[in-house]
Enzyme design. Sequence first.
Site, PDB file in Angstrom:
ATOM      1  N   PHE A  83     -17.100  -3.374   7.084  1.00 49.84           N
ATOM      2  CA  PHE A  83     -17.599  -2.055   7.494  1.00 49.84           C
ATOM      3  C   PHE A  83     -18.118  -1.264   6.290  1.00 49.84           C
ATOM      4  O   PHE A  83     -19.199  -0.662   6.347  1.00 49.84           O
ATOM      5  CB  PHE A  83     -16.468  -1.294   8.189  1.00 49.84           C
ATOM      6  CG  PHE A  83     -16.794   0.133   8.556  1.00 49.84           C
ATOM      7  CD1 PHE A  83     -17.453   0.426   9.735  1.00 49.84           C
ATOM      8  CD2 PHE A  83     -16.424   1.185   7.728  1.00 49.84           C
ATOM      9  CE1 PHE A  83     -17.752   1.747  10.076  1.00 49.84           C
ATOM     10  CE2 PHE A  83     -16.719   2.496   8.052  1.00 49.84           C
ATOM     11  CZ  PHE A  83     -17.382   2.772   9.235  1.00 49.84           C
ATOM     12  N   LYS A  96      -9.552   2.700   0.125  1.00 43.95           N
ATOM     13  CA  LYS A  96     -10.237   3.939   0.516  1.00 43.95           C
ATOM     14  C   LYS A  96     -10.685   3.930   1.977  1.00 43.95           C
ATOM     15  O   LYS A  96     -10.753   4.984   2.618  1.00 43.95           O
ATOM     16  CB  LYS A  96     -11.441   4.180  -0.393  1.00 43.95           C
ATOM     17  CG  LYS A  96     -12.139   5.509  -0.111  1.00 43.95           C
ATOM     18  CD  LYS A  96     -13.304   5.762  -1.043  1.00 43.95           C
ATOM     19  CE  LYS A  96     -14.011   7.053  -0.666  1.00 43.95           C
ATOM     20  NZ  LYS A  96     -15.167   7.354  -1.528  1.00 43.95           N
ATOM     21  N   LYS A 148     -18.615   9.532  15.214  1.00 49.17           N
ATOM     22  CA  LYS A 148     -18.771   8.491  16.233  1.00 49.17           C
ATOM     23  C   LYS A 148     -17.500   8.313  17.056  1.00 49.17           C
ATOM     24  O   LYS A 148     -17.537   7.767  18.160  1.00 49.17           O
ATOM     25  CB  LYS A 148     -19.152   7.163  15.553  1.00 49.17           C
ATOM     26  CG  LYS A 148     -20.527   7.217  14.878  1.00 49.17           C
ATOM     27  CD  LYS A 148     -20.929   5.876  14.288  1.00 49.17           C
ATOM     28  CE  LYS A 148     -20.133   5.506  13.051  1.00 49.17           C
ATOM     29  NZ  LYS A 148     -20.439   6.365  11.889  1.00 49.17           N
ATOM     30  N   ASP A 171     -12.060   5.045  -6.864  1.00 48.00           N
ATOM     31  CA  ASP A 171     -13.495   5.294  -6.708  1.00 48.00           C
ATOM     32  C   ASP A 171     -13.981   6.331  -7.721  1.00 48.00           C
ATOM     33  O   ASP A 171     -15.003   6.149  -8.391  1.00 48.00           O
ATOM     34  CB  ASP A 171     -13.761   5.777  -5.282  1.00 48.00           C
ATOM     35  CG  ASP A 171     -15.240   5.807  -4.925  1.00 48.00           C
ATOM     36  OD1 ASP A 171     -16.033   5.115  -5.592  1.00 48.00           O
ATOM     37  OD2 ASP A 171     -15.601   6.525  -3.979  1.00 48.00           O
ATOM     38  N   ARG A 223     -23.609  16.022   6.088  1.00 47.95           N
ATOM     39  CA  ARG A 223     -22.595  15.181   6.724  1.00 47.95           C
ATOM     40  C   ARG A 223     -22.814  15.268   8.234  1.00 47.95           C
ATOM     41  O   ARG A 223     -22.890  16.344   8.787  1.00 47.95           O
ATOM     42  CB  ARG A 223     -21.192  15.667   6.356  1.00 47.95           C
ATOM     43  CG  ARG A 223     -20.056  15.004   7.100  1.00 47.95           C
ATOM     44  CD  ARG A 223     -19.856  13.563   6.690  1.00 47.95           C
ATOM     45  NE  ARG A 223     -19.405  13.427   5.304  1.00 47.95           N
ATOM     46  CZ  ARG A 223     -19.191  12.243   4.721  1.00 47.95           C
ATOM     47  NH1 ARG A 223     -19.405  11.117   5.373  1.00 47.95           N
ATOM     48  NH2 ARG A 223     -18.800  12.201   3.447  1.00 47.95           N
ATOM     49  N   ASP A 256     -17.855  14.688  -4.271  1.00 44.35           N
ATOM     50  CA  ASP A 256     -19.110  13.975  -4.511  1.00 44.35           C
ATOM     51  C   ASP A 256     -20.308  14.908  -4.654  1.00 44.35           C
ATOM     52  O   ASP A 256     -21.399  14.458  -5.006  1.00 44.35           O
ATOM     53  CB  ASP A 256     -19.386  12.987  -3.369  1.00 44.35           C
ATOM     54  CG  ASP A 256     -18.474  11.769  -3.405  1.00 44.35           C
ATOM     55  OD1 ASP A 256     -17.799  11.576  -4.431  1.00 44.35           O
ATOM     56  OD2 ASP A 256     -18.456  11.014  -2.423  1.00 44.35           O
ATOM     57  N   ASP A 306     -21.774   0.152   5.182  1.00 50.41           N
ATOM     58  CA  ASP A 306     -21.973   1.564   4.844  1.00 50.41           C
ATOM     59  C   ASP A 306     -22.754   1.704   3.539  1.00 50.41           C
ATOM     60  O   ASP A 306     -23.659   2.544   3.424  1.00 50.41           O
ATOM     61  CB  ASP A 306     -20.616   2.264   4.725  1.00 50.41           C
ATOM     62  CG  ASP A 306     -20.615   3.654   5.338  1.00 50.41           C
ATOM     63  OD1 ASP A 306     -21.147   3.816   6.450  1.00 50.41           O
ATOM     64  OD2 ASP A 306     -20.085   4.575   4.695  1.00 50.41           O
ATOM     65  N   ASP A 307     -22.394   0.885   2.554  1.00 52.86           N
ATOM     66  CA  ASP A 307     -23.093   0.918   1.274  1.00 52.86           C
ATOM     67  C   ASP A 307     -24.567   0.560   1.454  1.00 52.86           C
ATOM     68  O   ASP A 307     -25.454   1.185   0.862  1.00 52.86           O
ATOM     69  CB  ASP A 307     -22.452  -0.067   0.293  1.00 52.86           C
ATOM     70  CG  ASP A 307     -21.089   0.382  -0.187  1.00 52.86           C
ATOM     71  OD1 ASP A 307     -20.669   1.510   0.142  1.00 52.86           O
ATOM     72  OD2 ASP A 307     -20.428  -0.409  -0.888  1.00 52.86           O
ATOM     73  N   ASP A 319     -13.884  14.801   0.304  1.00 50.46           N
ATOM     74  CA  ASP A 319     -14.779  13.848  -0.336  1.00 50.46           C
ATOM     75  C   ASP A 319     -16.145  14.471  -0.622  1.00 50.46           C
ATOM     76  O   ASP A 319     -16.732  14.255  -1.691  1.00 50.46           O
ATOM     77  CB  ASP A 319     -14.934  12.616   0.559  1.00 50.46           C
ATOM     78  CG  ASP A 319     -15.625  11.459  -0.150  1.00 50.46           C
ATOM     79  OD1 ASP A 319     -15.095  10.991  -1.161  1.00 50.46           O
ATOM     80  OD2 ASP A 319     -16.690  11.024   0.324  1.00 50.46           O
ATOM     81  N   PHE A 356     -10.215  15.527   7.314  1.00 49.77           N
ATOM     82  CA  PHE A 356      -9.569  15.933   6.060  1.00 49.77           C
ATOM     83  C   PHE A 356     -10.188  15.188   4.879  1.00 49.77           C
ATOM     84  O   PHE A 356     -10.586  15.793   3.878  1.00 49.77           O
ATOM     85  CB  PHE A 356      -8.065  15.682   6.196  1.00 49.77           C
ATOM     86  CG  PHE A 356      -7.298  15.484   4.907  1.00 49.77           C
ATOM     87  CD1 PHE A 356      -7.475  16.319   3.827  1.00 49.77           C
ATOM     88  CD2 PHE A 356      -6.371  14.452   4.806  1.00 49.77           C
ATOM     89  CE1 PHE A 356      -6.749  16.134   2.644  1.00 49.77           C
ATOM     90  CE2 PHE A 356      -5.650  14.264   3.643  1.00 49.77           C
ATOM     91  CZ  PHE A 356      -5.838  15.103   2.556  1.00 49.77           C
TER      92      PHE A 356
END
Length: 358
Positions: free
Chosen positions: A245, A206, A63, A180, A118, A113, A249-250, A109, A104
């Site tokens: 934010f 994070k 974005k 995390d 993505r 994960d 996102d969650d 990540d 990066f």
Amino acid sequence: MAALAEPATKKLKAEYVHTREAFLDVYATLREELLSDKLLDGQPEDARNWMREMLEYNVPGGKLNRGMAVYDVLASIKGAENLSQQEIFRANALGWCIEWLQAFFLVADDIMDGSITRRGQPCWYKQPKVGLIACNDYILLECCIYRILAFHFEDSPSYGRLLQLFLETTYQTSHGQLLDLTTAPPGHIDLSRYTMDNYLRIITYKTAFYTFYLPVACGLVLAGESRPEAFKLAQQICIEMGQYFQIQDDYLDCCGDPEVIGKVGTDIEDAKCCWLVCTALKEASEEQKQIIKSNYGQKDPAAVARVKEVYQQMGIAAKFEAYEAESYAKLTSTIEEQSLLPKQVFTSLLKKIHKRQK
């Protein structure tokens, strides 16, 4: 070190319009500078081509809110009409340093994960020819930040402060990622650690520092701001905004449309310490808690559905809407009541994320 294509310091004759397209033009300039960097003089063409493809795949596709915010902050303080071509270019170059930092983090990540998609496309490491070469690629992405800073700020009094900002923010974000990952190590889920206090520390380190404080701090540095109290205020507001934010996102990871948000949410399968599960564990009945404990972190779609059913029973959507309204009101009040910095420094960021759908 001289920049390859940095504009002169004269004021703009024609009004600059800060669009995504204008921002992407600066990316193209920086990309070519990196691909022709004299430190890598004589590099094989296949390495250069890999670098180009890797940058194109991972850097400019988001974005771009983080990167474009640096110019917005600078213009809010100095006035857009007062900015020189060099100031505009440098603000956007700094913005792209933040986008490189984001790339990066995301490439790394996604590997950690085991993510699948993505930004609406397969994760970089999922490309058949890439695999774990992506580990070296995310190192290269971080290195690009410091080459861009050297190209365009080595002769600036702000160079040292900017280096410090990026190094500190990378350290803080890595700490957040550590929290995390270790809250839910692979194969071992201890839901007693999924508390709101632990969660807020994770997302502050994070997400909040690099997503909100870093762009604002970069803009303040470019504007010549040096008052410690101004940076302290900016950090306070930006941390609250960053928490807001990440909680959005969650919620979108669980309840958003993958076609809209550009990825398949996997927080339940990955046993993430997220706002939804922390809220649920705090307020759920014993029966509901047991369902969460039995199914959270399972890769089975039926187990994921059972956790989502508990969320629905608890009215998690309404709880999120109430949180969003309260958080937005608090941020708006704090911004309005302070007098250290122009309100537009913060409202331009808040406007972009309020009630976002992706």
